[in-house]
Write a protein that holds these residues in place. Structure first.
Motif, PDB file in Angstrom:
ATOM      1  N   VAL A  66       0.687  -1.167  -0.086  1.00  0.00           N
ATOM      2  CA  VAL A  66      -0.027  -0.051  -0.110  1.00  0.00           C
ATOM      3  C   VAL A  66       0.970   1.201   0.148  1.00  0.00           C
ATOM      4  O   VAL A  66       1.651   1.111   0.797  1.00  0.00           O
ATOM      5  CB  VAL A  66      -0.939   0.016   1.062  1.00  0.00           C
ATOM      6  CG1 VAL A  66      -1.653   1.444   1.081  1.00  0.00           C
ATOM      7  CG2 VAL A  66      -1.892  -1.134   1.251  1.00  0.00           C
ATOM      8  N   TYR A  67       0.829   2.280  -1.020  1.00  0.00           N
ATOM      9  CA  TYR A  67       1.512   3.483  -0.929  1.00  0.00           C
ATOM     10  C   TYR A  67       0.502   4.636  -0.476  1.00  0.00           C
ATOM     11  O   TYR A  67      -0.703   4.627  -0.728  1.00  0.00           O
ATOM     12  CB  TYR A  67       1.792   3.661  -2.420  1.00  0.00           C
ATOM     13  CG  TYR A  67       3.049   2.793  -2.890  1.00  0.00           C
ATOM     14  CD1 TYR A  67       4.058   3.421  -2.682  1.00  0.00           C
ATOM     15  CD2 TYR A  67       2.723   1.682  -3.667  1.00  0.00           C
ATOM     16  CE1 TYR A  67       5.294   2.450  -3.328  1.00  0.00           C
ATOM     17  CE2 TYR A  67       3.557   1.136  -4.338  1.00  0.00           C
ATOM     18  CZ  TYR A  67       4.979   1.551  -4.012  1.00  0.00           C
ATOM     19  OH  TYR A  67       6.084   0.574  -4.523  1.00  0.00           O
ATOM     20  N   SER A  68       1.390   5.466   0.396  1.00  0.00           N
ATOM     21  CA  SER A  68       0.571   6.623   0.716  1.00  0.00           C
ATOM     22  C   SER A  68       1.694   7.828   0.719  1.00  0.00           C
ATOM     23  O   SER A  68       2.852   7.513   0.667  1.00  0.00           O
ATOM     24  CB  SER A  68       0.245   6.544   2.309  1.00  0.00           C
ATOM     25  OG  SER A  68      -0.283   7.799   2.731  1.00  0.00           O
ATOM     26  N   ASP A  69       1.392   9.042   0.389  1.00  0.00           N
ATOM     27  CA  ASP A  69       2.329  10.033   0.327  1.00  0.00           C
ATOM     28  C   ASP A  69       2.480  11.056   1.680  1.00  0.00           C
ATOM     29  O   ASP A  69       3.025  11.840   1.814  1.00  0.00           O
ATOM     30  CB  ASP A  69       1.964  11.143  -0.826  1.00  0.00           C
ATOM     31  CG  ASP A  69       0.706  11.796  -0.521  1.00  0.00           C
ATOM     32  OD1 ASP A  69       0.059  11.554   0.421  1.00  0.00           O
ATOM     33  OD2 ASP A  69       0.279  12.260  -1.669  1.00  0.00           O
ATOM     34  N   SER A  70       1.633  10.074   2.743  1.00  0.00           N
ATOM     35  CA  SER A  70       1.968  10.939   3.932  1.00  0.00           C
ATOM     36  C   SER A  70       2.810  10.186   4.980  1.00  0.00           C
ATOM     37  O   SER A  70       2.479   8.905   5.337  1.00  0.00           O
ATOM     38  CB  SER A  70       0.452  10.942   4.650  1.00  0.00           C
ATOM     39  OG  SER A  70       0.517  11.256   6.028  1.00  0.00           O
ATOM     40  N   GLU A  71       3.905  10.557   5.124  1.00  0.00           N
ATOM     41  CA  GLU A  71       4.836  10.150   6.173  1.00  0.00           C
ATOM     42  C   GLU A  71       4.258   9.862   7.610  1.00  0.00           C
ATOM     43  O   GLU A  71       4.566   9.081   8.481  1.00  0.00           O
ATOM     44  CB  GLU A  71       6.274  10.666   6.213  1.00  0.00           C
ATOM     45  CG  GLU A  71       7.018  10.820   5.101  1.00  0.00           C
ATOM     46  CD  GLU A  71       8.166  11.630   4.883  1.00  0.00           C
ATOM     47  OE1 GLU A  71       8.661  11.832   6.184  1.00  0.00           O
ATOM     48  OE2 GLU A  71       8.882  11.734   3.941  1.00  0.00           O
ATOM     49  N   ASP A 111       0.486  -8.641  11.739  1.00  0.00           N
ATOM     50  CA  ASP A 111       1.183  -9.000  10.453  1.00  0.00           C
ATOM     51  C   ASP A 111       0.170  -8.436   9.372  1.00  0.00           C
ATOM     52  O   ASP A 111      -0.988  -9.067   9.143  1.00  0.00           O
ATOM     53  CB  ASP A 111       1.149 -10.502  10.416  1.00  0.00           C
ATOM     54  CG  ASP A 111       2.212 -11.050  11.657  1.00  0.00           C
ATOM     55  OD1 ASP A 111       3.063 -10.239  12.000  1.00  0.00           O
ATOM     56  OD2 ASP A 111       1.656 -12.012  12.293  1.00  0.00           O
ATOM     57  N   ARG A 112       0.770  -7.392   8.756  1.00  0.00           N
ATOM     58  CA  ARG A 112       0.036  -6.907   7.672  1.00  0.00           C
ATOM     59  C   ARG A 112       1.055  -6.843   6.450  1.00  0.00           C
ATOM     60  O   ARG A 112       2.003  -6.436   6.626  1.00  0.00           O
ATOM     61  CB  ARG A 112      -0.734  -5.762   8.388  1.00  0.00           C
ATOM     62  CG  ARG A 112      -0.168  -4.646   8.899  1.00  0.00           C
ATOM     63  CD  ARG A 112      -0.820  -3.774   9.574  1.00  0.00           C
ATOM     64  NE  ARG A 112      -0.058  -2.834  10.208  1.00  0.00           N
ATOM     65  CZ  ARG A 112      -0.045  -3.062  11.608  1.00  0.00           C
ATOM     66  NH1 ARG A 112      -0.722  -3.768  12.202  1.00  0.00           N
ATOM     67  NH2 ARG A 112       0.561  -2.071  12.385  1.00  0.00           N
ATOM     68  N   PRO A 113       0.345  -6.321   5.135  1.00  0.00           N
ATOM     69  CA  PRO A 113       1.270  -5.881   4.073  1.00  0.00           C
ATOM     70  C   PRO A 113       1.954  -4.817   4.365  1.00  0.00           C
ATOM     71  O   PRO A 113       1.727  -4.003   5.286  1.00  0.00           O
ATOM     72  CB  PRO A 113       0.289  -5.786   3.070  1.00  0.00           C
ATOM     73  CG  PRO A 113      -1.091  -6.485   3.193  1.00  0.00           C
ATOM     74  CD  PRO A 113      -0.998  -6.408   5.053  1.00  0.00           C
ATOM     75  N   THR A 114       3.034  -4.566   3.520  1.00  0.00           N
ATOM     76  CA  THR A 114       3.933  -3.384   3.643  1.00  0.00           C
ATOM     77  C   THR A 114       3.249  -2.041   3.384  1.00  0.00           C
ATOM     78  O   THR A 114       2.449  -2.214   2.452  1.00  0.00           O
ATOM     79  CB  THR A 114       5.045  -3.532   2.922  1.00  0.00           C
ATOM     80  OG1 THR A 114       5.776  -4.782   3.085  1.00  0.00           O
ATOM     81  CG2 THR A 114       6.313  -2.427   2.881  1.00  0.00           C
ATOM     82  N   VAL A 115       3.421  -0.979   3.995  1.00  0.00           N
ATOM     83  CA  VAL A 115       2.892   0.289   3.796  1.00  0.00           C
ATOM     84  C   VAL A 115       4.207   0.924   3.294  1.00  0.00           C
ATOM     85  O   VAL A 115       5.389   1.204   4.008  1.00  0.00           O
ATOM     86  CB  VAL A 115       2.262   1.018   4.843  1.00  0.00           C
ATOM     87  CG1 VAL A 115       1.905   2.510   4.493  1.00  0.00           C
ATOM     88  CG2 VAL A 115       0.968   0.181   5.227  1.00  0.00           C
ATOM     89  N   LEU A 116       4.148   1.461   2.148  1.00  0.00           N
ATOM     90  CA  LEU A 116       5.429   2.384   1.523  1.00  0.00           C
ATOM     91  C   LEU A 116       5.061   3.771   1.155  1.00  0.00           C
ATOM     92  O   LEU A 116       3.972   4.227   0.904  1.00  0.00           O
ATOM     93  CB  LEU A 116       5.785   1.678   0.328  1.00  0.00           C
ATOM     94  CG  LEU A 116       6.144   0.166   0.341  1.00  0.00           C
ATOM     95  CD1 LEU A 116       6.410  -0.235  -0.996  1.00  0.00           C
ATOM     96  CD2 LEU A 116       7.400   0.052   1.216  1.00  0.00           C
ATOM     97  N   LYS A 117       6.084   4.566   1.272  1.00  0.00           N
ATOM     98  CA  LYS A 117       5.978   6.124   0.842  1.00  0.00           C
ATOM     99  C   LYS A 117       6.099   6.210  -0.705  1.00  0.00           C
ATOM    100  O   LYS A 117       6.866   5.794  -1.239  1.00  0.00           O
ATOM    101  CB  LYS A 117       7.359   6.796   1.739  1.00  0.00           C
ATOM    102  CG  LYS A 117       7.320   8.309   1.058  1.00  0.00           C
ATOM    103  CD  LYS A 117       6.054   9.122   1.741  1.00  0.00           C
ATOM    104  CE  LYS A 117       6.375  10.726   1.557  1.00  0.00           C
ATOM    105  NZ  LYS A 117       6.476  11.330   0.416  1.00  0.00           N
ATOM    106  N   TRP A 118       4.910   6.929  -1.097  1.00  0.00           N
ATOM    107  CA  TRP A 118       4.890   7.476  -2.334  1.00  0.00           C
ATOM    108  C   TRP A 118       5.841   8.236  -2.780  1.00  0.00           C
ATOM    109  O   TRP A 118       5.838   9.391  -1.948  1.00  0.00           O
ATOM    110  CB  TRP A 118       3.483   7.886  -2.765  1.00  0.00           C
ATOM    111  CG  TRP A 118       3.274   8.254  -4.163  1.00  0.00           C
ATOM    112  CD1 TRP A 118       3.467   9.356  -4.885  1.00  0.00           C
ATOM    113  CD2 TRP A 118       2.971   7.336  -5.383  1.00  0.00           C
ATOM    114  NE1 TRP A 118       3.070   9.301  -6.466  1.00  0.00           N
ATOM    115  CE2 TRP A 118       3.091   7.847  -6.562  1.00  0.00           C
ATOM    116  CE3 TRP A 118       2.905   5.763  -5.508  1.00  0.00           C
ATOM    117  CZ2 TRP A 118       2.908   7.235  -7.752  1.00  0.00           C
ATOM    118  CZ3 TRP A 118       2.844   5.264  -6.826  1.00  0.00           C
ATOM    119  CH2 TRP A 118       2.771   5.775  -7.745  1.00  0.00           C
TER     120      TRP A 118
END
Length: 133
Positions: A66-71, A111-118
């Motif tokens: 999952v990508y988000s642009d919010s650090e 345990d959940r999917p990776t959240v990444l910075k857009w």
């Protein structure tokens, strides 16, 4: 990384009218949208959007990034709680109910999917962006 989900929030003011959504990163097809909610903030919306995407992935039996642009929102998800200074009042009760449910979901799903910075600078606007700038 494809396939993946991108999330974003939009808020008219701070606090203000808040909504958020998630899209398929590649096709840009909207997967979910929520709101508007009264008296929210962008960071609260970004947090809820990430948790909504994670819950959606679990429900569908998928493990995609999952990508988000919010650090800030990404950090709150890692903490397992929304660390907002937003005050609860009669107008944003529904929003705070969602926050409680989101925090509970995070506690129950460590345990959940990776959240990444857009990376907006390198890749352009997040595909889930509401284009209201």
């Amino acid at each position: 990384i494809l396939p993946s989900i991108c999330v974003d929030a939009a808020c008219d003011g701070s606090p203000g009218r808040l909504e958020y959504r998630g899209v398929d990163t590649e096709s840009r097809r909207q997967i979910f949208q929520a709101g508007p909610y009264a008296d929210g903030t962008n960071n609260v919306g970004e947090f809820l959007a990430i948790v909504h995407a994670l819950a959606f992935l679990e429900q569908e039996g998928l493990s995609l990034p999952v990508y988000s642009d919010s650090e800030t929102a990404i950090a709150w998800v890692r903490l397992g709680r929304c660390n907002t200074d937003l005050a609860s009042d009669a107008r944003n009760t529904a929003l705070f109910d969602l926050l409680d449910r989101a925090e509970e979901w995070l506690q129950q799903h460590p345990d959940r999917p990776t959240v990444l910075k857009w990376d907006t600078g390198a890749w352009g606007e997040n595909p889930a962006d509401f284009n209201r700038k």
